[in-house]
Design a protein around this motif. Structure first.
Motif, PDB file in Angstrom:
ATOM      1  N   SER A 135      30.043 106.540  13.368  1.00  0.00           N
ATOM      2  CA  SER A 135      30.683 107.866  12.732  1.00  0.00           C
ATOM      3  C   SER A 135      30.001 107.858  11.272  1.00  0.00           C
ATOM      4  O   SER A 135      30.214 108.897  10.551  1.00  0.00           O
ATOM      5  CB  SER A 135      32.306 107.654  12.577  1.00  0.00           C
ATOM      6  OG  SER A 135      32.523 106.669  11.767  1.00  0.00           O
ATOM      7  N   ALA A 136      29.168 107.306  10.745  1.00  0.00           N
ATOM      8  CA  ALA A 136      28.507 107.326   9.311  1.00  0.00           C
ATOM      9  C   ALA A 136      27.544 108.340   9.508  1.00  0.00           C
ATOM     10  O   ALA A 136      26.971 108.552  10.466  1.00  0.00           O
ATOM     11  CB  ALA A 136      27.986 106.084   8.985  1.00  0.00           C
ATOM     12  N   THR A 137      27.327 108.912   8.148  1.00  0.00           N
ATOM     13  CA  THR A 137      26.116 109.793   8.210  1.00  0.00           C
ATOM     14  C   THR A 137      24.874 109.207   8.178  1.00  0.00           C
ATOM     15  O   THR A 137      24.546 108.131   7.818  1.00  0.00           O
ATOM     16  CB  THR A 137      26.118 110.487   6.620  1.00  0.00           C
ATOM     17  OG1 THR A 137      27.475 111.124   6.615  1.00  0.00           O
ATOM     18  CG2 THR A 137      25.253 111.665   6.290  1.00  0.00           C
ATOM     19  N   ILE A 138      24.013 109.676   8.924  1.00  0.00           N
ATOM     20  CA  ILE A 138      22.667 109.338   9.330  1.00  0.00           C
ATOM     21  C   ILE A 138      21.570 110.198   8.412  1.00  0.00           C
ATOM     22  O   ILE A 138      21.435 111.456   8.579  1.00  0.00           O
ATOM     23  CB  ILE A 138      22.320 109.255  10.725  1.00  0.00           C
ATOM     24  CG1 ILE A 138      23.279 108.265  11.498  1.00  0.00           C
ATOM     25  CG2 ILE A 138      20.969 109.091  10.997  1.00  0.00           C
ATOM     26  CD1 ILE A 138      23.035 108.579  13.212  1.00  0.00           C
ATOM     27  N   LYS A 139      20.752 109.414   7.482  1.00  0.00           N
ATOM     28  CA  LYS A 139      19.980 110.061   6.678  1.00  0.00           C
ATOM     29  C   LYS A 139      18.550 109.924   7.204  1.00  0.00           C
ATOM     30  O   LYS A 139      18.040 109.093   7.727  1.00  0.00           O
ATOM     31  CB  LYS A 139      20.039 109.497   5.223  1.00  0.00           C
ATOM     32  CG  LYS A 139      19.132 110.512   4.377  1.00  0.00           C
ATOM     33  CD  LYS A 139      19.286 109.644   2.714  1.00  0.00           C
ATOM     34  CE  LYS A 139      18.202 110.470   2.105  1.00  0.00           C
ATOM     35  NZ  LYS A 139      17.932 109.561   0.741  1.00  0.00           N
ATOM     36  N   ARG A 140      18.004 111.347   7.555  1.00  0.00           N
ATOM     37  CA  ARG A 140      16.642 111.429   8.086  1.00  0.00           C
ATOM     38  C   ARG A 140      15.603 110.978   7.172  1.00  0.00           C
ATOM     39  O   ARG A 140      15.898 111.146   5.898  1.00  0.00           O
ATOM     40  CB  ARG A 140      16.283 112.886   8.492  1.00  0.00           C
ATOM     41  CG  ARG A 140      17.344 113.180   9.577  1.00  0.00           C
ATOM     42  CD  ARG A 140      16.942 114.478   9.964  1.00  0.00           C
ATOM     43  NE  ARG A 140      17.556 115.752   9.088  1.00  0.00           N
ATOM     44  CZ  ARG A 140      17.104 116.891   8.818  1.00  0.00           C
ATOM     45  NH1 ARG A 140      16.522 117.437  10.018  1.00  0.00           N
ATOM     46  NH2 ARG A 140      17.617 117.588   8.238  1.00  0.00           N
ATOM     47  N   GLY A 141      14.522 110.314   7.559  1.00  0.00           N
ATOM     48  CA  GLY A 141      13.630 109.886   6.789  1.00  0.00           C
ATOM     49  C   GLY A 141      13.730 108.526   5.885  1.00  0.00           C
ATOM     50  O   GLY A 141      13.264 108.320   5.016  1.00  0.00           O
TER      51      GLY A 141
END
Length: 155
Positions: free
Chosen positions: A44-50
């Motif tokens: 459920s955590a936010t996935i940061k692209r790059g």
């Protein structure tokens, strides 16, 4: 089957439970719906692209990790001085028009590419179907990496 498929699967093999962090690379091209599942449950955590996404936990034998990429078509210009010369990409794959007519495309035409088979996408150009393939699927066909698109004039 990645990069032809949108997911990568990992299985932990260990003789006893062990705590460590696992870093998964999330490419900049990954779409907003990219997600990770551990043993079938969505993280459920936010996935940061790059960047990298770390999962720290105590892993047990046969734990499963699935990284699912949101893969879409996009255009990448050759450089800032030539924004009208673009390559078509799908996730990490560059799609090359094969045996295509010498034409100027619209961005919408290229971005409308739809997948027809494992190694083949198509677009419609004036009632003609143009095939696009990743480089690894091209044999003795004529192909082009960068394609000219019609630029919209700003008012």
């Amino acid at each position: 089957d990645y990069p032809l498929d949108n997911s990568s699967n990992f299985t932990i093999n260990t003789t006893k439970p062990v705590a460590f962090g696992l870093n998964l690379r999330i490419p900049a091209w990954a779409g907003e719906a990219t997600h990770i599942r551990v043993n079938g449950k969505k993280v459920s955590a936010t996935i940061k692209r790059g960047s990298f996404f770390e999962i720290s936990r105590t892993w047990k034998n046969n734990d499963k990790i699935q990284l699912v990429f949101d893969m879409k078509t996009r255009l990448e210009p050759i450089n800032a001085s030539h924004p009208e010369m673009v390559a078509l990409l799908f996730g990490p794959l560059v799609l090359f028009p094969t045996n295509a007519p010498n034409t100027t495309y619209t961005a919408e035409q290229l971005l409308s590419a739809s997948r027809k088979a494992t190694y083949e996408w198509t677009i419609k150009i004036d009632k003609q179907e143009v095939k696009l393939k990743p480089f690894m699927a091209i044999s003795d066909e004529k192909y082009c990496l960068y394609n000219k698109i019609k630029m919209v004039q700003k008012a």
